[in-house]
Motif scaffolding. Sequence first.
Motif, PDB file in Angstrom:
ATOM      1  N   ARG A 155       0.894  -1.166   0.000  1.00 12.80           N
ATOM      2  CA  ARG A 155       0.000   0.000   0.000  1.00 12.80           C
ATOM      3  C   ARG A 155       0.924   1.205   0.000  1.00 12.80           C
ATOM      4  O   ARG A 155       1.616   1.472   0.985  1.00 12.80           O
ATOM      5  CB  ARG A 155      -0.929   0.000   1.216  1.00 12.80           C
ATOM      6  CG  ARG A 155      -1.961   1.126   1.169  1.00 12.80           C
ATOM      7  CD  ARG A 155      -3.070   0.923   2.207  1.00 12.80           C
ATOM      8  NE  ARG A 155      -4.040   2.013   2.130  1.00 12.80           N
ATOM      9  CZ  ARG A 155      -3.970   3.126   2.854  1.00 12.80           C
ATOM     10  NH1 ARG A 155      -2.986   3.284   3.728  1.00 12.80           N
ATOM     11  NH2 ARG A 155      -4.880   4.071   2.727  1.00 12.80           N
ATOM     12  N   GLU A 208      -3.591  -3.401   4.068  1.00  8.34           N
ATOM     13  CA  GLU A 208      -4.924  -2.810   4.170  1.00  8.34           C
ATOM     14  C   GLU A 208      -4.986  -1.786   5.289  1.00  8.34           C
ATOM     15  O   GLU A 208      -4.043  -1.614   6.054  1.00  8.34           O
ATOM     16  CB  GLU A 208      -5.960  -3.922   4.421  1.00  8.34           C
ATOM     17  CG  GLU A 208      -5.632  -4.786   5.621  1.00  8.34           C
ATOM     18  CD  GLU A 208      -6.434  -6.080   5.673  1.00  8.34           C
ATOM     19  OE1 GLU A 208      -7.228  -6.312   4.743  1.00  8.34           O
ATOM     20  OE2 GLU A 208      -6.262  -6.826   6.658  1.00  8.34           O
ATOM     21  N   GLU A 209      -6.113  -1.088   5.324  1.00  2.95           N
ATOM     22  CA  GLU A 209      -6.444  -0.094   6.333  1.00  2.95           C
ATOM     23  C   GLU A 209      -5.356   0.969   6.434  1.00  2.95           C
ATOM     24  O   GLU A 209      -5.033   1.606   5.457  1.00  2.95           O
ATOM     25  CB  GLU A 209      -6.722  -0.791   7.668  1.00  2.95           C
ATOM     26  CG  GLU A 209      -7.938  -1.704   7.612  1.00  2.95           C
ATOM     27  CD  GLU A 209      -8.151  -2.498   8.883  1.00  2.95           C
ATOM     28  OE1 GLU A 209      -7.215  -2.575   9.710  1.00  2.95           O
ATOM     29  OE2 GLU A 209      -9.262  -3.045   9.055  1.00  2.95           O
ATOM     30  N   ASN A 210      -4.746   1.117   7.610  1.00  3.58           N
ATOM     31  CA  ASN A 210      -3.780   2.197   7.794  1.00  3.58           C
ATOM     32  C   ASN A 210      -2.339   1.771   7.516  1.00  3.58           C
ATOM     33  O   ASN A 210      -1.403   2.505   7.809  1.00  3.58           O
ATOM     34  CB  ASN A 210      -3.863   2.745   9.220  1.00  3.58           C
ATOM     35  CG  ASN A 210      -3.545   1.682  10.276  1.00  3.58           C
ATOM     36  OD1 ASN A 210      -3.685   0.495  10.011  1.00  3.58           O
ATOM     37  ND2 ASN A 210      -3.145   2.126  11.454  1.00  3.58           N
ATOM     38  N   GLN A 235       1.647  -6.033   9.601  1.00  2.00           N
ATOM     39  CA  GLN A 235       0.938  -6.912   8.664  1.00  2.00           C
ATOM     40  C   GLN A 235       1.902  -7.819   7.909  1.00  2.00           C
ATOM     41  O   GLN A 235       1.590  -8.975   7.629  1.00  2.00           O
ATOM     42  CB  GLN A 235       0.103  -6.080   7.694  1.00  2.00           C
ATOM     43  CG  GLN A 235      -1.114  -5.466   8.338  1.00  2.00           C
ATOM     44  CD  GLN A 235      -2.027  -4.766   7.364  1.00  2.00           C
ATOM     45  OE1 GLN A 235      -2.070  -5.095   6.179  1.00  2.00           O
ATOM     46  NE2 GLN A 235      -2.773  -3.787   7.847  1.00  2.00           N
TER      47      GLN A 235
END
Length: 441
Positions: A181, A210-212, A242
């Motif tokens: 990301r 994902e997310e932050n 992650q």
Amino acid sequence: MRKHTGENTRGRIRSEWGTLKEVAIHRPGFEMFLGLLNPEASLYERAFNRHSAIAEHRRFEEMLKDDFGIKVVKLRDAVLKAADRNAELRAMLIDNAMGALGYLGDPKKAKAARAELKKNVNVYDSDHFFDILVSRPTIDLHGTRKNEPAQLRITSTDPLTNLYFMRDQQLVTDKGVFISRMAKPQRRHETELTKLLWKALGIKIVHEAEENAIIEGGDFMPMKDFALLGEGDRTNAAGVSQMLKYGADFDEVAVVHQPSHPLMPGSEPDPMLDMHLDMYFNVAGSSTVVGSGLLMRHASVDVYQKEGRGRYSKARGRQSLYEYIKGKGFNIIELSTLEQLSYASNFLCVKDGVIIAISTELIAKSSLEYIALKARADPHRYGALHAEMSKEYNRFRSTGQIFPHSRELLENGIDFYAVNLQNLTGGYGGAHCMTAPIERS
């Protein structure tokens, strides 16, 4: 410590020095023209010649294929070929492109224009949708009368000007492909295309950040029984977490904290000077690494040891990256500040003890000029850095000793093939940044 045995499979890589069998690249196209309209806003280091950059990229590809017998997969070719024979992948390409295409102005006209495009999807070739994803156009439908066609006004919002830096959109680990990301909005959408590449190649994605979470492939170095993962401007703590949970199976992962440059005031760092781990550190073979000694000594390391599947525990204490790598038994070839900022560490290891290195001597002057320009604008922030680089530049001019043309490489048994990337490095990256490894043996 357990030893890995057997050969790597496609999409799973255990060491940076394993013989490179297959690699993915992207030949820059029109998106580079858009980036060069404003290099700084496009995350480029400097202006450069686009046509010369594309010629350099072509010669780099030929070296990979002809000199080393590496299978080279080009992003565009692989995705389009797969889309033309796989209805599911083509549908994904079209859906992504429809999401990237924007409309401004009269909502009714925008709805009608989008409906017209959807109606004609079977008319367009797959290239059409690939180019939409790369250029990310917005069509302005303002300023037209009720029954007249729209006047054509097209803008491009965050075109994928950095797409040719194929390292960053994923981390290829011993477990598989972990999708990044990206940290900057200019690069956030690149993975929409590179995910299609991995699907086209039939290689499973083990996880997508994902997310932050923020995480990029230039911060990752597999080292057989352990791995290095940079944390800083382009990879955050959530990304590290992650990655440890879903993306790694190494016995040990050393998290390297991005150092502020010691030659700059501590309260005013410039993260672009060492944005990724591979901008100041790299692996030349199973016993030798190359990096900025100055930055390696200032980069602190937290060690995480594997406890079970997807579970790592943080060991006590911190050490520098220099100490950690020395403790693993590697020889360290140290780079000067000028060499490091001229992309000397951004080489590509093609097999144990053999690297494709950038002709740093062709870049050193422009790197010095780039910092000189910053020093004139902000002498407090960049003055000491510029003074050190100037001293080093004068020394290299008198001795001719500049990486990779250095005694240290010979003394450590490292063979190098030099490649001219004088223009391509203007985008802020080199040979390592431009390649996504698919298979190493």
